[in-house]
Design a protein around this motif. Structure first.
Motif, PDB file in Angstrom:
ATOM      1  N   ASN A  22      38.169 -11.304  41.011  1.00  0.00           N
ATOM      2  CA  ASN A  22      38.386 -12.141  41.725  1.00  0.00           C
ATOM      3  C   ASN A  22      37.528 -13.154  41.914  1.00  0.00           C
ATOM      4  O   ASN A  22      37.851 -14.408  42.473  1.00  0.00           O
ATOM      5  CB  ASN A  22      38.947 -11.535  43.156  1.00  0.00           C
ATOM      6  N   LEU A  23      36.189 -12.949  41.992  1.00  0.00           N
ATOM      7  CA  LEU A  23      35.232 -14.111  42.158  1.00  0.00           C
ATOM      8  C   LEU A  23      35.254 -15.156  41.084  1.00  0.00           C
ATOM      9  O   LEU A  23      35.425 -16.220  41.199  1.00  0.00           O
ATOM     10  CB  LEU A  23      33.693 -13.340  42.173  1.00  0.00           C
ATOM     11  N   SER A  24      35.510 -14.486  39.772  1.00  0.00           N
ATOM     12  CA  SER A  24      35.889 -15.317  38.605  1.00  0.00           C
ATOM     13  C   SER A  24      37.028 -16.298  38.823  1.00  0.00           C
ATOM     14  O   SER A  24      36.932 -17.500  38.464  1.00  0.00           O
ATOM     15  CB  SER A  24      36.086 -14.486  37.400  1.00  0.00           C
ATOM     16  N   LEU A  25      38.056 -15.792  39.405  1.00  0.00           N
ATOM     17  CA  LEU A  25      39.250 -16.552  39.688  1.00  0.00           C
ATOM     18  C   LEU A  25      39.187 -17.498  40.723  1.00  0.00           C
ATOM     19  O   LEU A  25      39.528 -18.798  40.613  1.00  0.00           O
ATOM     20  CB  LEU A  25      40.488 -15.414  39.947  1.00  0.00           C
ATOM     21  N   THR A 223      43.566 -12.724  44.468  1.00  0.00           N
ATOM     22  CA  THR A 223      43.338 -14.198  44.717  1.00  0.00           C
ATOM     23  C   THR A 223      44.427 -15.298  43.867  1.00  0.00           C
ATOM     24  O   THR A 223      44.857 -16.253  44.137  1.00  0.00           O
ATOM     25  CB  THR A 223      42.024 -14.673  43.912  1.00  0.00           C
ATOM     26  N   ILE A 224      45.241 -14.416  43.054  1.00  0.00           N
ATOM     27  CA  ILE A 224      46.481 -14.984  42.443  1.00  0.00           C
ATOM     28  C   ILE A 224      48.041 -14.596  43.184  1.00  0.00           C
ATOM     29  O   ILE A 224      48.801 -15.286  43.476  1.00  0.00           O
ATOM     30  CB  ILE A 224      46.618 -14.583  40.906  1.00  0.00           C
ATOM     31  N   LEU A 234      38.464 -14.419  51.695  1.00  0.00           N
ATOM     32  CA  LEU A 234      36.981 -13.782  51.318  1.00  0.00           C
ATOM     33  C   LEU A 234      36.304 -14.184  50.116  1.00  0.00           C
ATOM     34  O   LEU A 234      35.140 -14.516  50.134  1.00  0.00           O
ATOM     35  CB  LEU A 234      36.962 -12.525  51.817  1.00  0.00           C
ATOM     36  N   PHE A 235      37.106 -13.989  49.080  1.00  0.00           N
ATOM     37  CA  PHE A 235      36.756 -14.634  47.549  1.00  0.00           C
ATOM     38  C   PHE A 235      36.159 -15.610  47.513  1.00  0.00           C
ATOM     39  O   PHE A 235      35.374 -16.098  46.791  1.00  0.00           O
ATOM     40  CB  PHE A 235      37.542 -13.840  46.655  1.00  0.00           C
ATOM     41  N   THR A 236      37.140 -16.667  48.259  1.00  0.00           N
ATOM     42  CA  THR A 236      36.960 -18.050  48.094  1.00  0.00           C
ATOM     43  C   THR A 236      35.611 -18.222  48.818  1.00  0.00           C
ATOM     44  O   THR A 236      34.534 -19.080  48.303  1.00  0.00           O
ATOM     45  CB  THR A 236      37.987 -19.067  48.890  1.00  0.00           C
ATOM     46  N   ASP A 237      35.230 -17.510  49.921  1.00  0.00           N
ATOM     47  CA  ASP A 237      34.015 -17.649  50.724  1.00  0.00           C
ATOM     48  C   ASP A 237      32.737 -17.291  49.896  1.00  0.00           C
ATOM     49  O   ASP A 237      31.931 -17.817  49.934  1.00  0.00           O
ATOM     50  CB  ASP A 237      33.859 -16.921  51.986  1.00  0.00           C
TER      51      ASP A 237
END
Ligand SMILES: Nc1ncnc2c1ncn2[C@@H]1O[C@H](COP(=O)(O)OP(=O)(O)O)[C@@H](O)[C@H]1O
Ligand SMILES: [Mg+2]
Length: 261
Positions: A22-25, A223-224, A234-237
Motif C-alpha cells: 500500500n505504501l508503494s501504491l 489504497t486501490i 493513512l497510507f497516503t500520509d
C-alpha cells in the motif's frame, strides 16, 4: 536519485507486506516511479496481496532463466513489481554473493525510478539484515505486543551492531488509536535508546482494520479498492512523510550509490 526503503519487523504477521504494497501504491498515486521488490524468497506473498500473477520472479533471475526486464512485472497504478518466487527452498539458503548480485543488477534502475520498496522476510535472518541494511530508510513495522517489541529490537540491534545503521523509522500497525500508536512508539524508542546508540523516527500508524483484512482476502489493496477510506488516507500520509525520514549514511553495501550529491 532513487531512495530505497525496506519494510522490516523481525516478526511475521505484523503487516509488513500489506504496508509495503500500500505504501508503494500510495507513492505511485503521487506520480512517483516505484519498484516493489519482494525479498521473502522462501515464502513470497506480495503478489498475492497485489492481485498479480507474475510469470517471472527474482528466483528465475538468480537462476539465470530471466533477465531484469522480464522480472520487472506490471502491477496496478504503474507500479513495477519483482516477485520473490514461492516454495523455492534452495533460495532460503541464498548466500551473500547471490544477494549482492541481485542488488547490483538493480543499480541499473538508479535514476529511472524514484523509490525502491523492499519487502523483507520475518526474522533477523542474514537475508533480512542484508536487504534492510542495504536501504536508505529501514521502516520498522511495530505492533503493540511484547513479542513484536522484542523482535523489532533484536533486528535493530543486529542492523546497528553488525551493519552500522543508526537511523530507523517506525510505523505502528494494528493500533487501537493514533494516540496509543504514538505511546507505543515512545515506549519502544525509549527501550532502544537505553541500550543502543540509534535514532528512531515516527513514520505513522495504521489501525486494526477489518477493511484491510477483507482487502487482503479480495486481493485488492485498500489504497486501490477503497481509495477514500481512512486506512487508504493513512497510507497516503505515510507516503507524504517519506521525504522527511532520515537516511542512513553508513559504510556498506547499498542498493544505489551513496554519491548522491
Ligand atoms: N492494519 C491491519 N488491520 C487488520 N489486519 C491486518 C492489518 N495489517 C495486516 N493485517 C493482517 O495480518 C496478516 C499478515 O499481514 P502481512 O502483511 O502478510 O504481514 P507480514 O508481511 O508482516 O507477515 C494479514 O493477512 C492481515 O489479515
Ligand atoms: Mg510478508
Amino acid at each position: 536519485m532513487t531512495v530505497s526503503i525496506s519494510i522490516a519487523s523481525g516478526k511475521g504477521g505484523v503487516g509488513k507486506t500489506n504496508c509495503a504494497v500500500n505504501l508503494s501504491l500510495a507513492l505511485c498515486k503521487q506520480g512517483k516511479k516505484v519498484v516493489l521488490f519482494d525479498t521473502d524468497f522462501g515464502m513470497a506473498n506480495a503478489h498475492i496481496l497485489l492481485g498479480t500473477n507474475p510469470r517471472h520472479s527474482a528466483a528465475s533471475f538468480l537462476k539465470g532463466e530471466a533477465k531484469l526486464d522480464d522480472i520487472l512485472t506490471e502491477a496496478p497504478q504503474n507500479l513495477k513489481f519483482i516477485a520473490g518466487g514461492s516454495g523455492l527452498l534452495e533460495l532460503l539458503n541464498l548466500n551473500n554473493e547471490t544477494r549482492y548480485r541481485m542488488l547490483q543488477s538493480l543499480s541499473s534502475l538508479e535514476d529511472q525510478i524514484d523509490y525502491l520498496i523492499v519487502d523483507t522476510p520475518a526474522g533477523a535472518s542474514d537475508s533480512t539484515l542484508f536487504f534492510t541494511s542495504a536501504t536508505d530508510i529501514p521502516l520498522i513495522v511495530l505492533v503493540a505486543e511484547p513479542t513484536s517489541f522484542l523482535d523489532a529490537y533484536a533486528l535493530i540491534k543486529a542492523a546497528h551492531i553488525e551493519k552500522g545503521l543508526t537511523q530507523f523509522s517506525v510505523m505502528v500497525n494494528m493500533a487501537n488509536s493514533a494516540s496509543s500508536a504514538q505511546q507505543n512508539f515512545k515506549k519502544f524508542s525509549e527501550i532502544c535508546n537505553r541500550f543502543l546508540d540509534v535514532k528512531l523516527t515516527y513514520a505513522g500508524m495504521v489501525p486494526q482494520s477489518n477493511a484491510i483484512r477483507r482487502s487482503i482476502v479480495k486481493r485488492k489493496p485498500i489504497t486501490i479498492g477503497m481509495p477514500s477510506s481512512p486506512e487508504a488516507k493513512l497510507f497516503t500520509d505515510l507516503a507524504n512523510k517519506i521525504p522527511s525520514l532520515p537516511h542512513n549514511e553508513h559504510d556498506g553495501i547499498t542498493f544505489f550509490s551513496k554519491d548522491k550529491g
